[in-house]
Design a protein around this motif. Structure first.
Motif, PDB file in Angstrom:
ATOM      1  N   ALA A 161      -9.499   3.291  -5.281  1.00  0.00           N
ATOM      2  CA  ALA A 161      -9.462   4.317  -6.322  1.00  0.00           C
ATOM      3  C   ALA A 161      -8.142   5.071  -6.299  1.00  0.00           C
ATOM      4  O   ALA A 161      -7.566   5.387  -7.360  1.00  0.00           O
ATOM      5  CB  ALA A 161     -10.628   5.285  -6.143  1.00  0.00           C
ATOM      6  N   ALA A 162      -7.618   5.358  -5.098  1.00  0.00           N
ATOM      7  CA  ALA A 162      -6.369   6.104  -4.978  1.00  0.00           C
ATOM      8  C   ALA A 162      -5.177   5.281  -5.456  1.00  0.00           C
ATOM      9  O   ALA A 162      -4.232   5.820  -6.046  1.00  0.00           O
ATOM     10  CB  ALA A 162      -6.165   6.554  -3.531  1.00  0.00           C
ATOM     11  N   VAL A 163      -5.200   3.973  -5.213  1.00  0.00           N
ATOM     12  CA  VAL A 163      -4.127   3.106  -5.707  1.00  0.00           C
ATOM     13  C   VAL A 163      -4.167   3.055  -7.234  1.00  0.00           C
ATOM     14  O   VAL A 163      -3.136   3.169  -7.910  1.00  0.00           O
ATOM     15  CB  VAL A 163      -4.253   1.688  -5.101  1.00  0.00           C
ATOM     16  N   ARG A 164      -5.355   2.909  -7.784  1.00  0.00           N
ATOM     17  CA  ARG A 164      -5.480   2.805  -9.241  1.00  0.00           C
ATOM     18  C   ARG A 164      -5.103   4.100  -9.954  1.00  0.00           C
ATOM     19  O   ARG A 164      -4.605   4.082 -11.080  1.00  0.00           O
ATOM     20  CB  ARG A 164      -6.906   2.382  -9.602  1.00  0.00           C
ATOM     21  N   SER A 165      -5.307   5.237  -9.269  1.00  0.00           N
ATOM     22  CA  SER A 165      -4.959   6.518  -9.888  1.00  0.00           C
ATOM     23  C   SER A 165      -3.496   6.877  -9.703  1.00  0.00           C
ATOM     24  O   SER A 165      -2.989   7.804 -10.348  1.00  0.00           O
ATOM     25  CB  SER A 165      -5.823   7.641  -9.292  1.00  0.00           C
ATOM     26  N   GLY A 166      -2.797   6.168  -8.806  1.00  0.00           N
ATOM     27  CA  GLY A 166      -1.409   6.488  -8.513  1.00  0.00           C
ATOM     28  C   GLY A 166      -1.230   7.464  -7.374  1.00  0.00           C
ATOM     29  O   GLY A 166      -0.104   7.756  -6.968  1.00  0.00           O
TER      30      GLY A 166
ATOM     31  N   ARG B  39       1.604  12.565  -3.560  1.00  0.00           N
ATOM     32  CA  ARG B  39       1.335  11.575  -4.584  1.00  0.00           C
ATOM     33  C   ARG B  39       2.344  10.424  -4.465  1.00  0.00           C
ATOM     34  O   ARG B  39       3.552  10.646  -4.326  1.00  0.00           O
ATOM     35  CB  ARG B  39       1.415  12.185  -5.979  1.00  0.00           C
ATOM     36  N   GLY B  40       1.841   9.213  -4.494  1.00  0.00           N
ATOM     37  CA  GLY B  40       2.688   8.040  -4.351  1.00  0.00           C
ATOM     38  C   GLY B  40       2.881   7.571  -2.931  1.00  0.00           C
ATOM     39  O   GLY B  40       3.687   6.662  -2.685  1.00  0.00           O
ATOM     40  N   VAL B  41       2.146   8.147  -1.978  1.00  0.00           N
ATOM     41  CA  VAL B  41       2.264   7.748  -0.577  1.00  0.00           C
ATOM     42  C   VAL B  41       2.017   6.245  -0.431  1.00  0.00           C
ATOM     43  O   VAL B  41       1.206   5.656  -1.153  1.00  0.00           O
ATOM     44  CB  VAL B  41       1.278   8.549   0.305  1.00  0.00           C
ATOM     45  N   ILE B  42       2.743   5.626   0.501  1.00  0.00           N
ATOM     46  CA  ILE B  42       2.524   4.218   0.836  1.00  0.00           C
ATOM     47  C   ILE B  42       1.702   4.169   2.123  1.00  0.00           C
ATOM     48  O   ILE B  42       2.020   4.853   3.103  1.00  0.00           O
ATOM     49  CB  ILE B  42       3.856   3.475   1.024  1.00  0.00           C
ATOM     50  N   VAL B  43       0.644   3.355   2.126  1.00  0.00           N
ATOM     51  CA  VAL B  43      -0.239   3.211   3.282  1.00  0.00           C
ATOM     52  C   VAL B  43      -0.083   1.805   3.855  1.00  0.00           C
ATOM     53  O   VAL B  43      -0.153   0.813   3.112  1.00  0.00           O
ATOM     54  CB  VAL B  43      -1.716   3.451   2.884  1.00  0.00           C
ATOM     55  N   VAL B  44       0.121   1.717   5.157  1.00  0.00           N
ATOM     56  CA  VAL B  44       0.230   0.433   5.849  1.00  0.00           C
ATOM     57  C   VAL B  44      -0.808   0.406   6.964  1.00  0.00           C
ATOM     58  O   VAL B  44      -0.927   1.366   7.733  1.00  0.00           O
ATOM     59  CB  VAL B  44       1.643   0.224   6.435  1.00  0.00           C
ATOM     60  N   ASN B  45      -1.552  -0.689   7.066  1.00  0.00           N
ATOM     61  CA  ASN B  45      -2.546  -0.810   8.129  1.00  0.00           C
ATOM     62  C   ASN B  45      -2.495  -2.199   8.748  1.00  0.00           C
ATOM     63  O   ASN B  45      -2.879  -3.188   8.122  1.00  0.00           O
ATOM     64  CB  ASN B  45      -3.960  -0.542   7.611  1.00  0.00           C
ATOM     65  N   THR B  46      -1.990  -2.265   9.972  1.00  0.00           N
ATOM     66  CA  THR B  46      -2.012  -3.502  10.754  1.00  0.00           C
ATOM     67  C   THR B  46      -2.902  -3.341  11.982  1.00  0.00           C
ATOM     68  O   THR B  46      -2.825  -4.145  12.909  1.00  0.00           O
ATOM     69  CB  THR B  46      -0.588  -3.894  11.200  1.00  0.00           C
TER      70      THR B  46
ATOM     71  N   VAL C 166      -1.998   6.870  -4.318  1.00  0.00           N
ATOM     72  CA  VAL C 166      -1.357   5.973  -3.356  1.00  0.00           C
ATOM     73  C   VAL C 166      -0.456   5.036  -4.144  1.00  0.00           C
ATOM     74  O   VAL C 166      -0.904   4.329  -5.051  1.00  0.00           O
ATOM     75  CB  VAL C 166      -2.401   5.176  -2.543  1.00  0.00           C
ATOM     76  N   GLY C 167       0.835   5.056  -3.813  1.00  0.00           N
ATOM     77  CA  GLY C 167       1.797   4.257  -4.560  1.00  0.00           C
ATOM     78  C   GLY C 167       1.755   2.788  -4.226  1.00  0.00           C
ATOM     79  O   GLY C 167       2.220   1.947  -4.998  1.00  0.00           O
TER      80      GLY C 167
ATOM     81  N   LEU D 153       5.471  -2.707   4.666  1.00  0.00           N
ATOM     82  CA  LEU D 153       6.087  -1.497   4.121  1.00  0.00           C
ATOM     83  C   LEU D 153       7.178  -1.856   3.112  1.00  0.00           C
ATOM     84  O   LEU D 153       7.220  -1.312   2.002  1.00  0.00           O
ATOM     85  CB  LEU D 153       6.665  -0.652   5.254  1.00  0.00           C
ATOM     86  N   LEU D 154       8.064  -2.752   3.478  1.00  0.00           N
ATOM     87  CA  LEU D 154       9.153  -3.134   2.583  1.00  0.00           C
ATOM     88  C   LEU D 154       8.619  -3.827   1.328  1.00  0.00           C
ATOM     89  O   LEU D 154       9.141  -3.623   0.225  1.00  0.00           O
ATOM     90  CB  LEU D 154      10.141  -4.037   3.321  1.00  0.00           C
ATOM     91  N   ALA D 155       7.568  -4.635   1.500  1.00  0.00           N
ATOM     92  CA  ALA D 155       6.979  -5.309   0.348  1.00  0.00           C
ATOM     93  C   ALA D 155       6.440  -4.296  -0.652  1.00  0.00           C
ATOM     94  O   ALA D 155       6.567  -4.474  -1.870  1.00  0.00           O
ATOM     95  CB  ALA D 155       5.875  -6.258   0.790  1.00  0.00           C
ATOM     96  N   CYS D 156       5.827  -3.224  -0.139  1.00  0.00           N
ATOM     97  CA  CYS D 156       5.314  -2.172  -1.021  1.00  0.00           C
ATOM     98  C   CYS D 156       6.455  -1.369  -1.647  1.00  0.00           C
ATOM     99  O   CYS D 156       6.472  -1.124  -2.855  1.00  0.00           O
ATOM    100  CB  CYS D 156       4.392  -1.236  -0.243  1.00  0.00           C
ATOM    101  N   ALA D 157       7.385  -0.934  -0.828  1.00  0.00           N
ATOM    102  CA  ALA D 157       8.457  -0.065  -1.317  1.00  0.00           C
ATOM    103  C   ALA D 157       9.336  -0.774  -2.345  1.00  0.00           C
ATOM    104  O   ALA D 157       9.847  -0.143  -3.279  1.00  0.00           O
ATOM    105  CB  ALA D 157       9.303   0.430  -0.153  1.00  0.00           C
ATOM    106  N   LYS D 158       9.525  -2.063  -2.159  1.00  0.00           N
ATOM    107  CA  LYS D 158      10.426  -2.820  -3.036  1.00  0.00           C
ATOM    108  C   LYS D 158       9.665  -3.689  -4.040  1.00  0.00           C
ATOM    109  O   LYS D 158      10.293  -4.491  -4.752  1.00  0.00           O
ATOM    110  CB  LYS D 158      11.359  -3.704  -2.198  1.00  0.00           C
TER     111      LYS D 158
END
Length: 308
Positions: free
Chosen positions: A240-245, A220-227, A247-248, A110-115
Motif C-alpha cells: 500500500a505504501a509503495v502504491r501511494s508513493g 515520503r519516497g523512502v527506499i526500503v531494502v530487506n535482505t 515508499v519510493g 538499493l541501487l536498482a531502486c534508486a536508479k
C-alpha cells in the motif's frame, strides 16, 4: 563412525573434506520437516548441518545422540532454539561467513531502486528511450538507516558510507562501531532516513517492524531494502505504501512465505525489485558457509568427546 545429517543435497567440497571422518546423510533439496524427522530416527545423527527445512522438537527427539545443530548461514530462525536448549543441544551459526555476499545484494537492490534499473531496462528492451522524462535518485549526501549492525549490517554501512551517504545505525548489542556510523534509535531512523536497510534477525519483538504505522512516520519516497527476514515487514502495508508513493521503492530478497507463490501482488508491482532470497548464494559465500558450519559442528563434537 558417527553420522552428521545435512538438510540439503550438497555442501562445498572443502566442507565435505573437513567432515570426512563422519558418515554424511543428505536430506535432498528443501526437505519437509517430516522427512528430517524420519532421517533423524533412521540414522540418529550426532550433528545436523542446517541449510533448509525446519528443525523442531520432533527431529531432536528422534535423534537421542544429537549434540549440535550448525547453521549453514547466520540466521537460526528455522531452528527451535528453546527446544534445543531444553535438550542440551548446542545451536551454532556461521556468523559473518556470508557478510560480503549479502551486503553486496543489499547494495545492488538499493541501487536498482534508486536508479530504476528494472523499469528502465524493461522500457529499453521494449524500444523506448526515456532520457527526457526519467529522473533517478542521487544517493550522495542522503541518509541511510541500517537496522542491525552485525557483520552484514556493518559491511553494508561501510559501502553506503563509501557512496557518500550519512549512516544512522540501530543495534542494541553492537559494540566498537566505526565512527562513520551514528548510533541512534528506530524512531530517529524512521524520521530522518531516505533509505532504510534491514539486517537484523527476526524476533517476536521486531516482527512487522515496518508496518502501516511506522512506514507513515518515514520521509515520503523512502527506499526500503530487506535482505534479512521477510517477517520484519508487513507486506500488505508495504504494498500500500509503495502504491501511494509513501515508499519510493523497495528492494526485497526475503519474504514472509518462501518460496513466493504465483500471483503474489509484489510480482505485478513495478516499484518493488525482487530477488529469491539469494543474497548469500555466491561462490565465495557457499564455500565460507560450508566451512564455518563444518568447523562449528566439529568443535562442539570435540568438546563433547573430550568431556566424556
Amino acid at each position: 563412525m558417527s553420522t552428521i545429517l545435512v538438510t540439503s543435497d550438497t555442501l562445498a567440497p572443502q566442507a565435505l573434506d573437513l567432515l570426512r571422518e563422519h558418515d554424511l546423510v543428505f536430506t535432498g533439496k528443501n526437505p519437509a520437516e517430516e522427512r528430517i524427522v524420519e532421517l533423524c530416527r533412521e540414522h540418529n545423527p550426532v550433528g545436523i548441518i542446517v541449510r533448509y527445512g525446519k528443525l523442531g522438537a520432533a527431529a531432536m527427539d528422534a535423534a537421542p545422540a544429537l549434540k549440535v545443530m550448525s547453521k549453514h548461514g547466520s540466521g537460526t530462525d528455522n531452528i527451535d532454539k528453546v527446544a534445543a536448549k531444553e535438550r542440551g543441544i548446542e545451536v551454532v551459526a556461521a556468523a559473518g561467513a556470508n557478510a560480503a555476499a549479502v551486503a553486496e545484494q543489499a547494495l545492488a537492490l538499493l541501487l536498482a531502486c534508486a536508479k530504476s534499473v528494472s523499469r528502465i531496462d524493461a522500457r529499453m528492451h521494449a524500444g523506448h528511450w526515456d532520457k527526457a522524462s526519467h529522473t533517478s535518485v542521487e544517493l550522495d549526501s542522503q541518509t541511510v538507516g541500517v537496522v542491525g549492525l552485525g557483520a552484514i549490517g556493518q559491511r553494508f554501512a561501510r559501502m553506503a558510507h563509501g557512496l557518500g551517504m550519512r549512516v544512522l545505525g540501530f543495534d542494541p548489542f553492537a559494540k566498537s562501531l566505526p565512527d562513520y556510523i551514528t548510533v541512534t534509535d528506530v524512531p530517529t531512523i524512521l524520521r530522518e532516513a531516505e533509505v532504510i536497510s534491514l539486517h537484523c534477525p527476526l524476533t517476536e519483538e521486531n516482527r512487522h517492524l515496518l508496518n502501516a504505522s511506522t512506514l507513515a512516520q518515514c520521509k515520503r519516497g523512502v527506499i526500503v531494502v530487506n535482505t534479512a527476514r521477510g517477517g520484519l515487514i508487513d507486506e500488505d502495508a508495504l504494498l500500500a505504501a509503495v502504491r501511494s508513493g509513501q515508499v519510493g521503492g523497495a528492494g526485497l530478497d526475503s519474504f514472509e512465505v518462501e518460496p513466493m507463490q504465483p500471483g503474489h501482488p509484489f510480482q505485478n508491482e513495478p516499484g518493488i525489485v525482487l530477488s529469491p532470497h539469494i543474497g548469500a548464494v555466491t561462490n565465495g559465500a557457499y564455500v565460507n558457509m560450508g566451512l564455518f558450519a563444518a568447523r562449528n559442528a566439529l568443535a562442539v563434537l570435540a568438546r563433547h568427546t573430550a568431556a566424556a
